[in-house]
Write a protein that holds these residues in place. Structure first.
Motif, short mmCIF file in Angstrom:
data_model
loop_
_atom_site.label_atom_id
_atom_site.label_comp_id
_atom_site.label_asym_id
_atom_site.label_seq_id
_atom_site.Cartn_x
_atom_site.Cartn_y
_atom_site.Cartn_z
N GLU A 185 -3.39 -2.94 -3.69
CA GLU A 185 -2.95 -2.58 -5.04
C GLU A 185 -1.50 -2.13 -5.03
OE1 GLU A 185 -3.87 0.80 -8.45
OE2 GLU A 185 -5.49 0.11 -7.14
N ARG A 186 -1.15 -1.28 -4.08
CA ARG A 186 0.23 -0.80 -4.00
C ARG A 186 1.20 -1.95 -3.73
NH1 ARG A 186 0.12 3.17 0.67
NH2 ARG A 186 2.36 3.27 0.25
N LEU A 187 0.81 -2.85 -2.85
CA LEU A 187 1.66 -3.99 -2.52
C LEU A 187 1.85 -4.89 -3.74
CD1 LEU A 187 3.14 -5.83 -0.50
CD2 LEU A 187 0.92 -6.79 0.13
N ALA A 188 0.76 -5.21 -4.41
CA ALA A 188 0.85 -6.08 -5.59
C ALA A 188 1.71 -5.44 -6.68
CB ALA A 188 -0.55 -6.39 -6.11
N MET A 189 1.51 -4.15 -6.92
CA MET A 189 2.26 -3.49 -7.96
C MET A 189 3.75 -3.39 -7.62
SD MET A 189 0.24 -3.19 -10.36
CE MET A 189 1.61 -2.59 -11.34
N GLN A 190 4.06 -3.25 -6.34
CA GLN A 190 5.47 -3.22 -5.94
C GLN A 190 6.15 -4.55 -6.26
OE1 GLN A 190 6.77 -0.43 -4.81
NE2 GLN A 190 8.84 -1.23 -4.59
N LEU A 191 5.46 -5.64 -6.02
CA LEU A 191 6.01 -6.96 -6.30
C LEU A 191 6.11 -7.19 -7.81
CD1 LEU A 191 4.17 -9.00 -3.54
CD2 LEU A 191 6.62 -8.56 -3.67
N ILE A 192 5.09 -6.75 -8.54
CA ILE A 192 5.10 -6.89 -9.99
C ILE A 192 6.27 -6.09 -10.58
CG2 ILE A 192 3.86 -6.28 -12.11
CD1 ILE A 192 1.26 -6.95 -10.55
#
Length: 205
Positions: free
Chosen positions: A194-201
């Protein structure tokens, strides 16, 4: 976390087969192909890329003549195995690039944590086998292209600035997952994904 992020992250567990894999024909031909590919993947999982065709015939219960006719050498067998392996990537694109990044991150976590994938990445990191490396890179290229699609489509719609490099964004998603799995010997948990995806978003917005 960005406003509305729960909407996007709640989608990461939703996926159906719609990835870059091929639709295979049925019947005896497919049974043979599947048996041979599974056998070769089992050998790769054990760190074996120096196997002989006779060994594959014995372990797969497929006649040696059949294997020689369809897969004349070890390279052809590994290529078949890699094609089978990569067809297991399981993700559905929704049309919302934020949801799709979340889904891709989860799908990549599950795929990269597969024992065969771990063995291949370990071999790539430690072994000096240029031919095997080239084959893996070649078979991974369509996957990379597939995962760039939601970003490129969002750029075409004007939702993501075209200055962002789609290939690099996908690479930035893969690298931390591989690092945790291969070097830290851990499976990234859902919070990490979740943290990784949100960082990219967030980077794209």
């Amino acid at each position: 976390m960005m406003p509305g992020s729960n909407k996007y992250m709640s989608a990461i567990h939703m996926s159906v087969k719609n990835g870059p894999g091929q639709v295979r024909p049925g019947g005896r031909t497919e049974e043979v192909r599947k048996a041979v590919a599974t056998t070769v993947l089992g050998l790769i999982e054990k760190g074996r890329v120096d196997f002989e065709l006779q060994e594959v015939a014995r372990l797969s219960n497929v006649h040696r003549t059949t294997i020689h006719r369809r897969w004349p050498d070890r390279t052809a067998l590994i290529a078949e195995a890699l094609s089978e392996h990569n067809s297991r990537i399981d993700v559905q694109f929704s049309g919302d690039w934020r949801i799709d990044i979340a889904r891709m991150a989860l799908a990549l976590r599950d795929f990269l944590n597969d024992p065969v994938e771990i063995a291949m990445n370990t071999l790539l990191a430690s072994a000096n086998n240029a031919e095997f490396r080239e084959m893996v890179v070649a078979h991974w290229a369509p996957v990379m292209t597939y995962f760039q699609r939601p970003i490129l489509e969002a750029q075409a719609r004007g939702e993501i600035d075209p200055k962002h490099d789609a290939e690099m964004l996908v690479t930035m998603m893969i690298a931390p997952i591989v690092t945790v799995i291969i070097f830290l010997k851990q499976r990234p948990d859902d919070q990490f994904i979740e943290r990784l995806a949100m960082q990219l978003i967030n980077a794209c917005t």
